[in-house]
Design a protein around this motif. Structure first.
Motif, PDB file in Angstrom:
ATOM      1  N   HIS A 151       0.837  -1.203   0.000  1.00  0.00           N
ATOM      2  CA  HIS A 151       0.000   0.000   0.000  1.00  0.00           C
ATOM      3  C   HIS A 151       0.870   1.250   0.000  1.00  0.00           C
ATOM      4  O   HIS A 151       2.067   1.192   0.330  1.00  0.00           O
ATOM      5  CB  HIS A 151      -0.926   0.021   1.229  1.00  0.00           C
ATOM      6  CG  HIS A 151      -0.218  -0.226   2.530  1.00  0.00           C
ATOM      7  ND1 HIS A 151       0.632   0.690   3.105  1.00  0.00           N
ATOM      8  CD2 HIS A 151      -0.231  -1.296   3.375  1.00  0.00           C
ATOM      9  CE1 HIS A 151       1.102   0.213   4.246  1.00  0.00           C
ATOM     10  NE2 HIS A 151       0.603  -0.995   4.425  1.00  0.00           N
ATOM     11  N   PRO A 152       0.309   2.417  -0.353  1.00  0.00           N
ATOM     12  CA  PRO A 152       1.048   3.666  -0.188  1.00  0.00           C
ATOM     13  C   PRO A 152       1.385   3.861   1.287  1.00  0.00           C
ATOM     14  O   PRO A 152       0.565   3.566   2.161  1.00  0.00           O
ATOM     15  CB  PRO A 152       0.067   4.735  -0.682  1.00  0.00           C
ATOM     16  CG  PRO A 152      -0.913   3.998  -1.535  1.00  0.00           C
ATOM     17  CD  PRO A 152      -1.035   2.636  -0.924  1.00  0.00           C
ATOM     18  N   THR A 153       2.588   4.375   1.551  1.00  0.00           N
ATOM     19  CA  THR A 153       3.071   4.460   2.926  1.00  0.00           C
ATOM     20  C   THR A 153       3.856   5.745   3.125  1.00  0.00           C
ATOM     21  O   THR A 153       4.698   6.106   2.301  1.00  0.00           O
ATOM     22  CB  THR A 153       4.004   3.262   3.235  1.00  0.00           C
ATOM     23  OG1 THR A 153       3.349   2.042   2.888  1.00  0.00           O
ATOM     24  CG2 THR A 153       4.373   3.220   4.704  1.00  0.00           C
TER      25      THR A 153
ATOM     26  N   SER B 151      -0.127   0.240  12.661  1.00  0.00           N
ATOM     27  CA  SER B 151       0.529   1.276  11.868  1.00  0.00           C
ATOM     28  C   SER B 151       0.148   2.633  12.434  1.00  0.00           C
ATOM     29  O   SER B 151      -0.838   2.765  13.168  1.00  0.00           O
ATOM     30  CB  SER B 151       0.072   1.166  10.399  1.00  0.00           C
ATOM     31  OG  SER B 151       0.627   2.192   9.625  1.00  0.00           O
ATOM     32  N   ALA B 152       0.943   3.641  12.098  1.00  0.00           N
ATOM     33  CA  ALA B 152       0.498   5.019  12.286  1.00  0.00           C
ATOM     34  C   ALA B 152      -0.284   5.408  11.031  1.00  0.00           C
ATOM     35  O   ALA B 152      -0.204   4.731  10.009  1.00  0.00           O
ATOM     36  CB  ALA B 152       1.685   5.941  12.497  1.00  0.00           C
ATOM     37  N   TYR B 153      -1.044   6.508  11.093  1.00  0.00           N
ATOM     38  CA  TYR B 153      -1.910   6.866   9.961  1.00  0.00           C
ATOM     39  C   TYR B 153      -1.882   8.357   9.681  1.00  0.00           C
ATOM     40  O   TYR B 153      -1.883   9.184  10.604  1.00  0.00           O
ATOM     41  CB  TYR B 153      -3.359   6.433  10.228  1.00  0.00           C
ATOM     42  CG  TYR B 153      -3.519   4.938  10.255  1.00  0.00           C
ATOM     43  CD1 TYR B 153      -3.855   4.238   9.104  1.00  0.00           C
ATOM     44  CD2 TYR B 153      -3.286   4.220  11.419  1.00  0.00           C
ATOM     45  CE1 TYR B 153      -3.975   2.857   9.114  1.00  0.00           C
ATOM     46  CE2 TYR B 153      -3.391   2.837  11.445  1.00  0.00           C
ATOM     47  CZ  TYR B 153      -3.736   2.165  10.281  1.00  0.00           C
ATOM     48  OH  TYR B 153      -3.830   0.796  10.291  1.00  0.00           O
TER      49      TYR B 153
ATOM     50  N   ILE C 134      -8.691   2.332  13.567  1.00  0.00           N
ATOM     51  CA  ILE C 134      -8.801   3.443  12.628  1.00  0.00           C
ATOM     52  C   ILE C 134     -10.017   3.260  11.727  1.00  0.00           C
ATOM     53  O   ILE C 134     -10.688   4.226  11.349  1.00  0.00           O
ATOM     54  CB  ILE C 134      -7.493   3.602  11.817  1.00  0.00           C
ATOM     55  CG1 ILE C 134      -7.281   5.076  11.431  1.00  0.00           C
ATOM     56  CG2 ILE C 134      -7.460   2.754  10.578  1.00  0.00           C
ATOM     57  CD1 ILE C 134      -6.773   5.947  12.519  1.00  0.00           C
ATOM     58  N   ASN C 135     -10.341   2.010  11.378  1.00  0.00           N
ATOM     59  CA  ASN C 135     -11.526   1.759  10.547  1.00  0.00           C
ATOM     60  C   ASN C 135     -12.789   2.257  11.232  1.00  0.00           C
ATOM     61  O   ASN C 135     -13.644   2.913  10.617  1.00  0.00           O
ATOM     62  CB  ASN C 135     -11.661   0.262  10.255  1.00  0.00           C
ATOM     63  CG  ASN C 135     -10.639  -0.236   9.247  1.00  0.00           C
ATOM     64  OD1 ASN C 135     -10.022   0.556   8.546  1.00  0.00           O
ATOM     65  ND2 ASN C 135     -10.466  -1.548   9.175  1.00  0.00           N
TER      66      ASN C 135
ATOM     67  N   VAL D  95     -12.952  10.099   4.282  1.00  0.00           N
ATOM     68  CA  VAL D  95     -11.678  10.404   4.918  1.00  0.00           C
ATOM     69  C   VAL D  95     -10.576   9.666   4.160  1.00  0.00           C
ATOM     70  O   VAL D  95     -10.674   8.463   3.917  1.00  0.00           O
ATOM     71  CB  VAL D  95     -11.682   9.969   6.395  1.00  0.00           C
ATOM     72  CG1 VAL D  95     -10.307  10.176   7.025  1.00  0.00           C
ATOM     73  CG2 VAL D  95     -12.754  10.736   7.167  1.00  0.00           C
ATOM     74  N   VAL D  96      -9.548  10.395   3.753  1.00  0.00           N
ATOM     75  CA  VAL D  96      -8.391   9.777   3.088  1.00  0.00           C
ATOM     76  C   VAL D  96      -7.463   9.228   4.150  1.00  0.00           C
ATOM     77  O   VAL D  96      -7.120   9.916   5.111  1.00  0.00           O
ATOM     78  CB  VAL D  96      -7.657  10.798   2.198  1.00  0.00           C
ATOM     79  CG1 VAL D  96      -6.355  10.211   1.662  1.00  0.00           C
ATOM     80  CG2 VAL D  96      -8.563  11.252   1.058  1.00  0.00           C
ATOM     81  N   ARG D  97      -7.048   7.969   3.975  1.00  0.00           N
ATOM     82  CA  ARG D  97      -6.191   7.304   4.957  1.00  0.00           C
ATOM     83  C   ARG D  97      -4.955   6.726   4.255  1.00  0.00           C
ATOM     84  O   ARG D  97      -5.075   5.994   3.274  1.00  0.00           O
ATOM     85  CB  ARG D  97      -6.990   6.189   5.638  1.00  0.00           C
ATOM     86  CG  ARG D  97      -6.201   5.248   6.518  1.00  0.00           C
ATOM     87  CD  ARG D  97      -6.151   3.846   5.937  1.00  0.00           C
ATOM     88  NE  ARG D  97      -7.427   3.361   5.506  1.00  0.00           N
ATOM     89  CZ  ARG D  97      -8.271   2.699   6.304  1.00  0.00           C
ATOM     90  NH1 ARG D  97      -7.950   2.432   7.538  1.00  0.00           N
ATOM     91  NH2 ARG D  97      -9.435   2.272   5.811  1.00  0.00           N
ATOM     92  N   ILE D  98      -3.758   7.098   4.741  1.00  0.00           N
ATOM     93  CA  ILE D  98      -2.505   6.512   4.245  1.00  0.00           C
ATOM     94  C   ILE D  98      -1.707   6.049   5.453  1.00  0.00           C
ATOM     95  O   ILE D  98      -1.531   6.807   6.419  1.00  0.00           O
ATOM     96  CB  ILE D  98      -1.683   7.521   3.414  1.00  0.00           C
ATOM     97  CG1 ILE D  98      -2.506   8.051   2.229  1.00  0.00           C
ATOM     98  CG2 ILE D  98      -0.389   6.870   2.903  1.00  0.00           C
ATOM     99  CD1 ILE D  98      -1.804   9.124   1.421  1.00  0.00           C
TER     100      ILE D  98
END
Length: 433
Positions: A261-263, A349-351, A407-408, A424-427
């Motif tokens: 995934h993008p990170t 993870s952090a977000y 986070i979900n 909400v955009v989440r990376i």
């Protein structure tokens, strides 16, 4: 000097590079292998005028190579699943060793291929399938044999890395993708690259070699880069991060994470400096700590370098008198673990969150309250008055490390607020400490 006879199936980009390098460096390769390595047969669907095959037998049927009694090593460079799988099984059952650059084939069918190869006492080598010219599989299986590997993470698709690199200048995804296709970095159908499928194939193989688990591509979480925007890239930079499309495999007490995934990566980290079509893989071992393997992840002669290294290994270990072999995935079958791939909800993870909020009093307090209710701590928050437009303003939040399920649920509650517009955009973010 003994001779090893090689049959090359496919004279495309990698096949052509392999043919050229074997011819150009024949004496050097022989000196390292301890025997002559000779291309004794070539098969490709379309004859290539640029290659002078001389008296080398040629066929348009790759199965002629697999059944030729004079061939010792079949080099599978045709790609894809079906025909390549049939070819590899035919070669194995005819007692041929196999060298392949086909990561999709190994990731999806590797378990059964290795079992069949074990039954027929032949080697299947696949270094070129993971990171082009970077010898990361050899490093993991051999150089790090003393280590318990805790995690592997990396940029393992050059197309995606090129696109994200170019987008840092404010360019849109679609524009850069078209440019990547024109330059030959992306296929006409770029799905495997931009949706993360190619990276997931490679990560599956890396995780198996690193952790000693069966190949489990079907359980890999895969997220592409098509939804990453120049806005998110720019604001990640302001927060001290760079967005990279990473494959991450991490050992946990109850299983392994397997995700693409993008990170967000700290800009100070070496892997954040890897730009363009280059690849880089981090491997963390308990004895050696972090190591990084960097270089071209694709290309004709770069990938041919790895293909020929595998041919040399086969020649050294079997055909030139040394019977010592490295197990296919670095672990003897009896030592393989049965760790399952954890669902994404269990990943930690952090977000980075981007929220489109109405410019009203109390909105930030409501957002912070929801995050707090779900046990999520905020590391930083950014809101620029200059970005206020039509009564709406983006809010950027960077959280501490939490489980994905937290986070979900928080995102679900945030999107239900009357003062929040759209999704909400989440990376995800990683520090690799």
């Amino acid at each position: 000097m003994k001779e090893v006879r090689v049959g090359i199936c496919g004279l495309g980009t990698v096949g052509g590079g392999t043919f050229r390098v074997l011819a150009r460096n024949a004496s050097l390769i022989a000196g390292r292998a301890g025997c002559q390595i000779r291309v004794a047969r070539v098969a490709t669907r379309t004859p290539k005028e640029e290659f002078d095959l001389g008296d080398i037998p040629f066929s348009t049927d790759v199965f002629d190579v697999a059944t030729d009694p004079d061939i010792d090593v079949v080099v599978e460079l045709i790609g894809g699943y079906d025909t390549a799988k049939e070819l590899v099984f035919a070669a194995i059952r005819n007692g041929k060793h196999v060298v392949t650059a086909n990561k999709a084939l190994i990731a999806v069918h590797g378990n059964e291929i290795f079992a069949e190869a074990e039954k027929h006492n032949v080697i299947v080598a696949y270094e070129a399938g993971v990171a082009g010219g970077i010898p990361v599989i050899k490093a993991i299986r051999e150089g790090m044999a003393a280590n318990r590997i805790d995690w592997i993470a990396g940029i393992i698709n050059g197309t995606g890395n090129y696109i994200l690199t170019e987008m840092r200048a404010g360019r849109e995804f679609d524009e850069v993708l078209r440019e990547a296709q024109a330059l030959g970095y992306a296929e006409a159908d770029p799905t495997f690259d931009v949706e993360g499928i190619d990276a997931a194939h490679k990560l599956t193989i890396l995780a198996s070699a690193g952790f000693g688990v069966p190949l489990q591509f079907e359980h890999a979480y895969t997220e592409g880069i098509a939804n990453v925007t120049p806005y998110d890239i720019a604001h990640a930079e302001l927060l001290g991060y760079r967005i990279k499309h990473l494959g991450i495999a991490r050992r946990r007490d109850n299983g392994i994470e397997l995700r693409v995934h993008p990170t967000l990566v700290p800009r100070s980290h070496l892997i954040a400096q890897v730009d363009g079509v280059l690849n880089a893989i981090l491997v963390d071992g308990d004895a050696v700590g972090q190591t990084m393997y960097y270089g071209p992840g694709a290309g004709d002669e770069a990938t041919a370098s790895a293909v020929i290294a595998d041919i040399v290994d086969v020649a050294r270990t079997v055909l030139c008198g040394n019977s010592q072999r490295v197990p296919y995935l670095g672990f003897n079958p009896s030592a393989m673990e049965t760790l399952e791939v954890l669902p994404m909800e269990d990943v930690q993870s952090a977000y980075y969150l981007r929220i489109q909020a109405l410019d009203r009093p109390g909105v930030l307090a409501n957002v912070a309250s929801i995050l707090s209710e779900h046990g999520i701590n905020i590391e930083s928050i950014m809101q620029k008055e200059s970005e206020l437009q039509d009564g709406k303003i983006p809010v950027i939040i960077l959280t501490h490390t939490v489980q994905e399920r937290q986070i979900n649920r928080a995102i679900e509650d945030l999107e239900a607020l009357a003062d929040i517009e759209g999704q909400v955009v989440r990376i995800r973010a990683e520090n690799f400490n």
